[in-house]
Design an enzyme around this catalytic site. Structure first.
Site, PDB file in Angstrom:
ATOM      1  N   THR A 390       0.841  -1.197   0.000  1.00 49.69           N
ATOM      2  CA  THR A 390       0.000   0.000   0.000  1.00 49.69           C
ATOM      3  C   THR A 390       0.877   1.248   0.000  1.00 49.69           C
ATOM      4  OG1 THR A 390      -1.706  -1.208   1.226  1.00 49.69           O
ATOM      5  CG2 THR A 390      -1.837   1.177   1.316  1.00 49.69           C
ATOM      6  N   GLU A 410      -2.923  -4.263  -2.613  1.00 52.86           N
ATOM      7  CA  GLU A 410      -3.058  -5.207  -1.499  1.00 52.86           C
ATOM      8  C   GLU A 410      -1.715  -5.801  -1.111  1.00 52.86           C
ATOM      9  OE1 GLU A 410      -4.576  -7.421   1.678  1.00 52.86           O
ATOM     10  OE2 GLU A 410      -4.770  -5.464   0.792  1.00 52.86           O
TER      11      GLU A 410
END
Length: 580
Positions: A390, A410
């Site tokens: 992220t 993710e």
């Protein structure tokens, strides 16, 4: 070493270009810049991405315009963290109205998704290493759609001129940074996938390293089509068809269709805001964990942590115990609020927080259980695993509009599958693999068609007593995000540390009966004090934090970038723009 020299040269070039454009650049240890007016700034995890955003601001663009340039560049130069194939939460402050709007660009499960899609033939949860690279892991991407909606609502410059920097960099190539180079040498399952392996391989078949130049002509071509066609370039046509093909491919193919992509829409939501000391802290509602973070602040406000400091073991003990309580509630109740009831008001009720704070005793409680706030109709112990690929960035324009955005694919490099030069997310692994918990009830975070998985991402905006912009912060780090941001805000707001120094403090994440952190960065007296209070700190795991934050202190910009990454704070004198 050669790669460090090349990366340093690349960084210097990016910052020198900014300075040449008439901008003040400060990437020192405490980047605080005095200002008598509204100065634009960009804080991002990569200098090329920050420069792309600042260049847009210098051309007369605003925060909504610059965000697209930043994201397009991050997808190229920080592909392990975010990209055009991922999702995002956007927290936008409109300076003209004082209104905050959340743009929910979280990925969605396809219409044919099933609650058992992460179970094997024996009904047991799939191994995470198998699930993360499967076609089933990819949700319908939402970052581009959310940024496009923000641009439609607030943008100033034409859409088709916002991708030029990323297009040119993809064509000419960029120097692989030390951090990306480290990830390329680690045994992530994504890097064993054919797409990722081919992308990061030299002509002789060996893996690329830090210091190598990486080009991406496929991504440049996609961005040109995105600039010309708008979001249809991603959600319809040839790119959409490739996404469907790649996600349906073995092993463990998914169910995504062209209709899933064409029908995706971001959701505009109202923020959840609560006071902390003299500030109003505003966060995204579920499926974000922002409301849980506000509970953490409420718990800490009921302690004397503000009177202590980073050298006091009791301060870290209070933070750890409050974190355990927050995570217990978050894990039990949070999911997609469009599908399940999340008792946000009950969790943030002062009387409930009083009761939870009273559980913080003189000695660590170890594992804690969730409470029963008003409006909670059930209690479910959730075991969702959240990886940490992220990025977070913040943009303020000359008008005072601010965007705080957390964006992700993710896990590291998403699913390892690529389309048109960008990685596809593995966001659906944020759902509960086992839809039923020990008591037989359906998990709040179970898979369902069209559902968004629970997220720890929580880009924040802070307002002062007059409703003016006072700060913004957010982080990478999967389920550790609330702890990373919590430590940084306590240090900067309560202990009076500069934002840069606050971000540099060691991380501590207490969830369940385990406390992990950067053990080697804590003073021995802190570790000993925690141990005396029943907390044995273990080494952390996974990706480092990626906190980026800013506070406005007496009119001055106090911005910081996480020293564990390769970020930068760029500040510019405002261009001559007519203010409305």
């Amino acid at each position: 070493m050669k790669f460090r020299t090349l990366w340093a040269a690349c960084l210097a070039l990016a910052l020198t270009s900014c300075a040449a454009a008439g901008q003040t650049v400060d990437s020192s240890e405490s980047p605080t810049v005095a200002t008598a007016s509204v100065e634009p700034f960009v804080i991002a995890a990569n200098p090329l991405a920050a420069k792309a955003g600042m260049d847009v601001l210098q051309r007369g663009g605003n925060a909504a315009d610059a965000a697209l340039a930043v994201q397009a560049m991050l997808s190229l130069v920080e592909p392990q963290s975010s990209g055009m194939g991922g999702g995002a939460f956007l927290n936008y402050f409109d300076a003209a109205t004082g209104k905050i709007t959340i743009y929910d660009g979280r990925e969605k499960a396809p219409a044919q998704a099933s609650r058992t899609m992460f179970l094997d033939s024996a009904g047991q949860p799939l191994a995470f290493r198998d699930a993360v690279v499967s076609g089933r892991a990819t949700g319908v991407p939402g970052a581009v759609a959310a940024l496009a909606q923000l641009h439609e609502d607030h943008g100033a410059l034409p859409w088709n001129g916002l991708f030029d920097a990323a297009i040119e960099t993809a064509k000419s190539g960029f120097i692989i940074s030390p951090r990306l180079g480290r990830f390329l040498q680690r045994p992530f399952p994504q890097l064993s996938q054919p797409d990722a392996d081919a992308y990061f391989s030299r002509e002789d078949g060996t893996r690329m390293q830090a210091g190598d130049r990486l080009t991406n002509p496929a991504y440049a071509a996609f961005l040109r089509r995105l600039a010309d066609q708008g979001t249809d370039a991603l959600y319809r046509g040839s790119t959409a068809a490739q996404i469907v093909q790649r996600t349906r491919a073995a092993p463990l193919g998914g169910t995504m269709t062209m209709e899933d992509l064409a029908s995706y829409r971001p959701v505009k939501r109202e923020p959840v805001c609560r006071p902390y000391r003299e500030w109003q802290v505003c966060a995204p509602p579920p499926p974000s964990s922002g409301a849980a973070f506000l509970e953490l602040l409420g718990l800490l406000e009921r302690t004397d942590i503000a009177e202590r400091g980073p050298g006091d073991p009791q301060a870290w003990y209070l933070f750890a115990e409050a974190s355990r309580l927050m995570y217990a509630d978050r894990d039990a109740y949070f999911g997609d609020g469009d599908f399940v009831h999340v008792p946000v008001e009950g969790l943030l009720d002062p009387a409930y927080i009083d009761r939870r704070a009273a559980l913080i005793g003189p000695h660590g409680a170890g594992k804690v259980t969730a409470g029963k706030p008003e409006g909670a109709d059930r209690l479910i112990a959730d075991k969702t695993r959240e990886p940490a690929g992220t990025s977070h960035f913040i943009v303020r324009d000359a008008h005072g509009n601010v965007l705080s955005i957390t964006t992700t694919v993710e896990s590291i490099f998403g699913s390892g599958r690529m389309v048109d030069g960008f990685f596809l997310n593995n966001q659906l692994t944020d759902f509960s693999f086992n839809p039923y918990q020990e008591d037989g009830q359906l998990a709040s975070n179970a898979v369902a068609p069209g559902k968004r998985p629970r997220s720890s991402m929580m880009p924040l905006i802070l307002l002062d007593r007059n409703g003016e912009f006072a700060g913004a912060i957010g982080s990478a780090g999967g389920s550790s995000i609330p702890a990373y941001v919590g430590k940084s805000l306590i240090a900067s707001l309560d202990w009076g540390m500069s934002m840069q120094d606050a971000l540099a403090l060691p991380n501590l994440v207490a969830r369940g009966d385990v406390a992990r952190g950067e053990v080697d960065k804590f003073d021995a007296s802190i570790l000993a004090g925690l141990a005396q209070r029943g907390i044995l700190l273990r080494p952390g795991q996974g990706e480092d934090s990626g906190v980026h934050g800013v506070l406005i202190r007496d009119g001055s910009i106090d911005g910081g970038f996480d020293p564990r990454r390769e970020g930068v704070v760029l500040v510019s004198q405002p261009p001559a723009l007519p203010f409305p």
